[in-house]
Design a protein around this motif. Structure first.
Motif, PDB file in Angstrom:
ATOM      1  N   SER A 190      -1.089   7.144 -11.266  1.00 17.85           N
ATOM      2  CA  SER A 190      -2.444   7.088 -11.807  1.00 17.85           C
ATOM      3  C   SER A 190      -3.296   8.093 -11.059  1.00 17.85           C
ATOM      4  O   SER A 190      -3.096   8.327  -9.861  1.00 17.85           O
ATOM      5  CB  SER A 190      -3.032   5.681 -11.659  1.00 17.85           C
ATOM      6  N   THR A 191      -4.250   8.697 -11.759  1.00 19.83           N
ATOM      7  CA  THR A 191      -5.129   9.684 -11.129  1.00 19.83           C
ATOM      8  C   THR A 191      -6.553   9.495 -11.625  1.00 19.83           C
ATOM      9  O   THR A 191      -6.781   9.132 -12.780  1.00 19.83           O
ATOM     10  CB  THR A 191      -4.681  11.123 -11.441  1.00 19.83           C
ATOM     11  N   ASP A 192      -7.502   9.729 -10.733  1.00 16.97           N
ATOM     12  CA  ASP A 192      -8.907   9.844 -11.085  1.00 16.97           C
ATOM     13  C   ASP A 192      -9.580  10.636  -9.985  1.00 16.97           C
ATOM     14  O   ASP A 192      -8.907  11.159  -9.083  1.00 16.97           O
ATOM     15  CB  ASP A 192      -9.567   8.479 -11.316  1.00 16.97           C
ATOM     16  N   HIS A 193     -10.916  10.738 -10.028  1.00 15.22           N
ATOM     17  CA  HIS A 193     -11.583  11.605  -9.060  1.00 15.22           C
ATOM     18  C   HIS A 193     -11.511  11.057  -7.634  1.00 15.22           C
ATOM     19  O   HIS A 193     -11.752  11.787  -6.674  1.00 15.22           O
ATOM     20  CB  HIS A 193     -13.043  11.823  -9.464  1.00 15.22           C
ATOM     21  N   ASP A 194     -11.180   9.775  -7.471  1.00 12.62           N
ATOM     22  CA  ASP A 194     -11.074   9.191  -6.139  1.00 12.62           C
ATOM     23  C   ASP A 194      -9.730   9.487  -5.474  1.00 12.62           C
ATOM     24  O   ASP A 194      -9.589   9.345  -4.260  1.00 12.62           O
ATOM     25  CB  ASP A 194     -11.262   7.671  -6.203  1.00 12.62           C
ATOM     26  N   GLY A 195      -8.733   9.857  -6.274  1.00 15.17           N
ATOM     27  CA  GLY A 195      -7.410  10.103  -5.721  1.00 15.17           C
ATOM     28  C   GLY A 195      -6.327   9.700  -6.707  1.00 15.17           C
ATOM     29  O   GLY A 195      -6.585   9.451  -7.884  1.00 15.17           O
ATOM     30  N   ALA A 196      -5.116   9.630  -6.216  1.00 18.93           N
ATOM     31  CA  ALA A 196      -3.962   9.281  -7.045  1.00 18.93           C
ATOM     32  C   ALA A 196      -3.237   8.099  -6.427  1.00 18.93           C
ATOM     33  O   ALA A 196      -3.331   7.852  -5.215  1.00 18.93           O
ATOM     34  CB  ALA A 196      -3.015  10.477  -7.177  1.00 18.93           C
ATOM     35  N   GLY A 197      -2.519   7.368  -7.252  1.00 17.98           N
ATOM     36  CA  GLY A 197      -1.730   6.242  -6.775  1.00 17.98           C
ATOM     37  C   GLY A 197      -0.329   6.295  -7.344  1.00 17.98           C
ATOM     38  O   GLY A 197      -0.123   6.720  -8.491  1.00 17.98           O
ATOM     39  N   ILE A 198       0.643   5.889  -6.538  1.00 16.45           N
ATOM     40  CA  ILE A 198       2.042   5.832  -6.960  1.00 16.45           C
ATOM     41  C   ILE A 198       2.475   4.378  -6.953  1.00 16.45           C
ATOM     42  O   ILE A 198       2.250   3.654  -5.976  1.00 16.45           O
ATOM     43  CB  ILE A 198       2.940   6.670  -6.024  1.00 16.45           C
ATOM     44  N   VAL A 232      -3.431  10.386  -1.820  1.00 17.40           N
ATOM     45  CA  VAL A 232      -2.435   9.672  -2.621  1.00 17.40           C
ATOM     46  C   VAL A 232      -2.177   8.338  -1.937  1.00 17.40           C
ATOM     47  O   VAL A 232      -1.956   8.277  -0.723  1.00 17.40           O
ATOM     48  CB  VAL A 232      -1.114  10.466  -2.731  1.00 17.40           C
ATOM     49  N   GLY A 233      -2.216   7.270  -2.711  1.00 17.22           N
ATOM     50  CA  GLY A 233      -1.990   5.946  -2.157  1.00 17.22           C
ATOM     51  C   GLY A 233      -0.761   5.287  -2.750  1.00 17.22           C
ATOM     52  O   GLY A 233      -0.338   5.611  -3.871  1.00 17.22           O
ATOM     53  N   LEU A 234      -0.171   4.378  -1.998  1.00 15.59           N
ATOM     54  CA  LEU A 234       0.923   3.563  -2.504  1.00 15.59           C
ATOM     55  C   LEU A 234       0.998   2.283  -1.684  1.00 15.59           C
ATOM     56  O   LEU A 234       0.329   2.145  -0.660  1.00 15.59           O
ATOM     57  CB  LEU A 234       2.259   4.313  -2.495  1.00 15.59           C
ATOM     58  N   GLU A 235       1.803   1.327  -2.157  1.00 11.99           N
ATOM     59  CA  GLU A 235       1.986   0.075  -1.436  1.00 11.99           C
ATOM     60  C   GLU A 235       3.467  -0.146  -1.170  1.00 11.99           C
ATOM     61  O   GLU A 235       4.325   0.291  -1.944  1.00 11.99           O
ATOM     62  CB  GLU A 235       1.435  -1.097  -2.262  1.00 11.99           C
ATOM     63  N   VAL A 236       3.753  -0.847  -0.061  1.00 11.42           N
ATOM     64  CA  VAL A 236       5.134  -1.143   0.293  1.00 11.42           C
ATOM     65  C   VAL A 236       5.193  -2.539   0.880  1.00 11.42           C
ATOM     66  O   VAL A 236       4.296  -2.951   1.627  1.00 11.42           O
ATOM     67  CB  VAL A 236       5.680  -0.093   1.292  1.00 11.42           C
ATOM     68  N   ALA A 237       6.230  -3.292   0.522  1.00 10.85           N
ATOM     69  CA  ALA A 237       6.402  -4.638   1.062  1.00 10.85           C
ATOM     70  C   ALA A 237       6.507  -4.588   2.575  1.00 10.85           C
ATOM     71  O   ALA A 237       7.142  -3.689   3.141  1.00 10.85           O
ATOM     72  CB  ALA A 237       7.651  -5.287   0.460  1.00 10.85           C
ATOM     73  N   VAL A 238       5.892  -5.548   3.247  1.00  9.80           N
ATOM     74  CA  VAL A 238       5.842  -5.517   4.713  1.00  9.80           C
ATOM     75  C   VAL A 238       7.232  -5.625   5.335  1.00  9.80           C
ATOM     76  O   VAL A 238       7.430  -5.204   6.478  1.00  9.80           O
ATOM     77  CB  VAL A 238       4.926  -6.626   5.256  1.00  9.80           C
ATOM     78  N   ASP A 239       8.190  -6.191   4.599  1.00  9.13           N
ATOM     79  CA  ASP A 239       9.534  -6.343   5.160  1.00  9.13           C
ATOM     80  C   ASP A 239      10.486  -5.217   4.740  1.00  9.13           C
ATOM     81  O   ASP A 239      11.674  -5.261   5.035  1.00  9.13           O
ATOM     82  CB  ASP A 239      10.125  -7.700   4.785  1.00  9.13           C
ATOM     83  N   ASN A 240       9.964  -4.199   4.044  1.00 10.34           N
ATOM     84  CA  ASN A 240      10.806  -3.083   3.601  1.00 10.34           C
ATOM     85  C   ASN A 240      10.713  -1.957   4.625  1.00 10.34           C
ATOM     86  O   ASN A 240      10.021  -0.952   4.440  1.00 10.34           O
ATOM     87  CB  ASN A 240      10.361  -2.599   2.220  1.00 10.34           C
ATOM     88  N   ASP A 241      11.414  -2.133   5.733  1.00  6.08           N
ATOM     89  CA  ASP A 241      11.321  -1.183   6.833  1.00  6.08           C
ATOM     90  C   ASP A 241      11.828   0.204   6.449  1.00  6.08           C
ATOM     91  O   ASP A 241      11.280   1.217   6.904  1.00  6.08           O
ATOM     92  CB  ASP A 241      12.116  -1.701   8.044  1.00  6.08           C
ATOM     93  N   ARG A 242      12.858   0.250   5.600  1.00  5.08           N
ATOM     94  CA  ARG A 242      13.402   1.562   5.220  1.00  5.08           C
ATOM     95  C   ARG A 242      12.361   2.372   4.456  1.00  5.08           C
ATOM     96  O   ARG A 242      12.119   3.549   4.766  1.00  5.08           O
ATOM     97  CB  ARG A 242      14.657   1.392   4.367  1.00  5.08           C
ATOM     98  N   ALA A 243      11.717   1.752   3.458  1.00  5.70           N
ATOM     99  CA  ALA A 243      10.717   2.467   2.668  1.00  5.70           C
ATOM    100  C   ALA A 243       9.508   2.824   3.524  1.00  5.70           C
ATOM    101  O   ALA A 243       8.965   3.930   3.425  1.00  5.70           O
ATOM    102  CB  ALA A 243      10.290   1.627   1.470  1.00  5.70           C
ATOM    103  N   LEU A 244       9.084   1.897   4.378  1.00  8.71           N
ATOM    104  CA  LEU A 244       7.936   2.172   5.245  1.00  8.71           C
ATOM    105  C   LEU A 244       8.229   3.366   6.154  1.00  8.71           C
ATOM    106  O   LEU A 244       7.370   4.235   6.348  1.00  8.71           O
ATOM    107  CB  LEU A 244       7.601   0.936   6.072  1.00  8.71           C
ATOM    108  N   GLY A 245       9.442   3.433   6.689  1.00  7.22           N
ATOM    109  CA  GLY A 245       9.818   4.565   7.525  1.00  7.22           C
ATOM    110  C   GLY A 245       9.807   5.871   6.754  1.00  7.22           C
ATOM    111  O   GLY A 245       9.374   6.913   7.276  1.00  7.22           O
ATOM    112  N   LEU A 246      10.265   5.830   5.503  1.00  5.69           N
ATOM    113  CA  LEU A 246      10.248   7.025   4.664  1.00  5.69           C
ATOM    114  C   LEU A 246       8.821   7.499   4.441  1.00  5.69           C
ATOM    115  O   LEU A 246       8.506   8.682   4.629  1.00  5.69           O
ATOM    116  CB  LEU A 246      10.921   6.720   3.327  1.00  5.69           C
ATOM    117  N   TYR A 247       7.950   6.577   4.048  1.00  5.66           N
ATOM    118  CA  TYR A 247       6.579   6.961   3.707  1.00  5.66           C
ATOM    119  C   TYR A 247       5.831   7.510   4.926  1.00  5.66           C
ATOM    120  O   TYR A 247       5.142   8.522   4.833  1.00  5.66           O
ATOM    121  CB  TYR A 247       5.823   5.764   3.123  1.00  5.66           C
TER     122      TYR A 247
END
Length: 269
Positions: A190-198, A232-247
Motif C-alpha cells: 500500500s502507498t500514500d503520501h505518508d509512506g508505504a506498507g508491506i 516503508v513499514g511492515l509488521e512481524v510476529a514477535v516470535d518470528n526471530d528469523r524474519a525479524l533478523g532479516l528485516y
C-alpha cells in the motif's frame, strides 16, 4: 473527517508514544455505501475513532483511539459496542482488537470486553533505501493476475495458518514473486503520501532460507523509496526471530509492539 482524524492521531501518539494502526491508505479509499468507521464527536471536535479493517475475510481488525483529554468517559467501550454488530452482520469469524502495548487504556478495554490475547507483532519502519546489491536475475516481482489467486491463497494459508479470500480489488497492490517463471511468493503493498506498507509477505516453504525473501524485500523497498515513499513499514510476529533478523539486517527498526486481542465470536456462536 481525515484531517480531524490526523489531529486525533497526533494527540494520542504524543501522549502514548509508538503509533496507531489506522491504515491511512485504506481509509482514503473507503466505500461510501458501507459503514466501516465509527466516530465520536464532541461538538465540532473528533475525540474518538474506531475503524474496521477486513484485509481478508473471514477476519477483521479493529483499531482506533480516544483523545487523551476525553478518556475514562466510556467512549472506547461505546465505539466497540457499536462495531461488534457490524462485524456480526458481515459474519466475520474472528474479530481482533489491535492494542499498542504501551496503551494501558487499550489493554483495559480488551479485558472488559472478554478478549483474549491472540498474538503480538512488532511494527517496523525503514527510512532509507537498502545498500546497493546485485539483483538476482532469476527472481522477478510483478503485479498479480486472476490466474495467480489460487496459488497466493495457498501461500498465505501455509505462511499464516489461516485461509483467506484473496482478490485484486481494494487500495493495495498484490504482487507475486517468481523464480525462473514459477510463482513462489507474494506480498501486498500500500502507498500514500505518508509512506508505504508491506503486508502478507510469504515465500514457498520449501524455498525458504535461500535468500529469496531478502532479495524481494530489498528490491521492493528500494523501488518504493526511489518512487518517493518517505518510509516503508511492515509488521512481524514477535516470535518470528528469523524474519525479524532479516528485516533488521536490511535496515528496518522497531517503532512499537502491538497486541491483537480476539474478541468473542463475531457470529455469536
Amino acid at each position: 473527517m481525515l484531517s480531524a482524524l490526523a489531529e486525533l492521531e497526533r494527540q494520542a501518539v504524543a501522549v502514548d508514544g509508538g503509533r496507531l494502526k489506522l491504515e491511512w491508505g485504506v481509509l482514503r479509499a473507503r466505500r461510501t455505501d458501507v459503514v466501516q468507521d465509527l466516530l465520536w464527536w464532541e461538538e465540532d471536535r473528533l475525540v474518538g475513532f474506531l475503524g474496521l479493517y477486513a484485509f481478508g475475510a473471514p477476519d477483521v481488525e479493529l483499531a482506533g483511539a480516544v483523545h487523551p483529554d476525553f478518556r475514562r468517559r466510556g467512549i472506547a467501550s461505546a465505539l466497540l459496542d457499536a462495531a461488534l454488530p457490524l462485524c456480526r452482520d458481515c459474519r466475520y469469524e474472528q474479530i481482533l482488537l489491535v492494542v499498542p502495548r504501551s496503551s494501558i487504556a487499550g489493554r483495559a478495554l480488551a479485558r472488559r470486553s472478554g478478549a483474549n490475547l491472540d498474538h503480538s507483532e512488532h511494527a517496523l519502519v525503514l527510512a532509507d533505501a537498502p545498500d546497493a546489491w546485485t539483483r538476482e536475475p532469476r527472481i522477478t516481482v510483478r503485479a498479480a493476475a486472476a490466474p495467480d489467486l489460487s496459488t497466493v491463497s495457498r501461500l498465505l494459508a501455509d505462511a499464516f495458518g489461516r485461509s483467506s479470500t484473496v482478490t485484486l480489488d481494494g487500495s493495495e497492490q498484490l504482487l507475486v514473486v517468481e523464480l525462473d517463471g514459477d510463482v513462489v511468493g507474494c506480498l501486498r503493498v500500500s502507498t500514500d503520501h505518508d509512506g508505504a506498507g508491506i503486508y502478507g509477505f510469504a515465500v514457498e516453504r520449501s524455498l525458504r532460507g535461500r535468500g529469496i525473501g531478502r532479495e524481494v524485500l530489498r528490491r521492493v523497498c528500494a523501488d518504493l523509496i526511489a518512487e518517493g515513499a518517505p518510509r516503508v513499514g511492515l509488521e512481524v510476529a514477535v516470535d518470528n526471530d528469523r524474519a525479524l533478523g532479516l528485516y533488521t539486517s536490511i535496515g528496518f527498526t522497531r517503532v512499537t509492539t502491538e497486541d491483537y486481542y480476539a474478541l468473542p465470536s463475531a457470529t455469536g456462536v
